[in-house]
Design an enzyme around this catalytic site. Structure first.
Site, PDB file in Angstrom:
ATOM      1  CG  HIS A 139      -0.174  -0.070   2.524  1.00  0.00           C
ATOM      2  ND1 HIS A 139       0.272   1.039   3.200  1.00  0.00           N
ATOM      3  CD2 HIS A 139       0.211  -1.138   3.260  1.00  0.00           C
ATOM      4  CE1 HIS A 139       0.894   0.663   4.309  1.00  0.00           C
ATOM      5  NE2 HIS A 139       0.871  -0.656   4.361  1.00  0.00           N
ATOM      6  CG  ASP A 140      -0.461   4.282   1.277  1.00  0.00           C
ATOM      7  OD1 ASP A 140      -1.275   5.080   0.796  1.00  0.00           O
ATOM      8  OD2 ASP A 140      -0.739   3.500   2.211  1.00  0.00           O
ATOM      9  N   GLY A 178       5.196  -1.090   2.667  1.00  0.00           N
ATOM     10  CA  GLY A 178       4.363   0.086   2.416  1.00  0.00           C
ATOM     11  C   GLY A 178       5.146   1.383   2.340  1.00  0.00           C
TER      12      GLY A 178
END
Length: 259
Positions: free
Chosen positions: A118-119, A136
């Site tokens: 994520h991200d 992440g």
């Protein structure tokens, strides 16, 4: 488009000439642009924004829910740029409340079993070899290459035109134009071969080498090296990019090599 053996949610937005092979699943709130090919047994989950002429091979999962206990169902996306290739069993998580998106740029190659958490923000023309694992919030600039089975710590930044050796544990930021190898990960020269392939002139390569001599080979601490570079070397795009990268490094940059 007639795909009787694929499941496509009626709210998904699929361009007319997209090919979706049998047994793939396309969830709602997905957009797939022209010329893209989705192989068999691919899962495209909510929030995916797939560009033009992308190729996604069997077993890949794009825009899955983040493996982050703080994720609370917020609406986020995964963006995949034009002409990117996602090989077998790659997994890409969508963003969280931090950036609200995970981004893979244009013309990238993600080899089999890569994981992008994520991200993460991956620039254009990047290559992640087999089984590279990004935690992440990792940022990777354009033209970076990461060797197979490397693991990148969360929040790490990797600069443009970097080459990282296979099997590396990337715990610190890797400044632009460098090669990184050994354990712990260390400066291994500048990526001169990659720069020549991308039409950097010899004078520019020598300038970048001189910058990194000050940073890594003269026994100076980072702040002293940066002061000397600013005082003694004329401003240029590459000089300023390197200086800004190091000044803005939250985790600190990789160390120089010592016998």
């Amino acid at each position: 488009m007639n795909q009787p053996l694929a499941y496509i949610h009626p709210q998904a937005k699929i361009a007319r000439n997209v090919v979706i092979e049998p047994f793939s699943t396309i969830h709602k709130n997905v957009e797939i642009d022209e010329g893209t090919w989705i192989g068999s047994n691919v899962t495209i989950m909510e929030g995916a924004r797939i560009g033009k002429n992308v190729k996604i091979y069997p077993g890949a999962v794009v825009s899955s829910i983040p493996q982050d206990l703080k994720f609370d169902g917020e609406e986020t996306t995964t963006e995949v740029g034009d002409n990117t290739v996602i090989r077998e069993f790659v997994t890409v998580s969508r963003g969280t409340i931090d950036k609200h998106k995970t981004v893979i740029g244009k013309n990238c190659l993600l080899m089999a079993y890569v994981h992008i958490a994520h991200d993460c923000i991956v620039g254009n023309n990047c290559i992640l070899a087999n089984a590279v694992q990004l935690a992440g919030h990792v940022n990777i600039d354009n033209w970076a290459i990461i060797g197979g089975s490397s693991a990148v710590h969360q929040f790490v930044k990797i600069g443009a035109h970097v080459m990282i050796s296979g099997g590396s544990l990337v715990r610190k930021d890797v400044p632009p134009y460098t090669k990184a190898a050994r354990e712990p990960l260390s400066y291994s020269g500048i990526n001169s071969i990659g720069l020549r392939r991308r039409n950097f002139k010899n004078e520019k390569i020598q300038e970048i080498q001189e910058i990194y001599r000050n940073i890594y080979l003269k026994g100076l601490n980072n702040s002293k090296a940066l002061d000397i570079i600013e005082l003694e070397m004329p401003p240029s795009k590459e000089r300023d990019e390197i200086l800004n990268f190091i000044k803005n490094s939250d985790r600190g940059i990789m160390k120089g090599y010592k016998n």
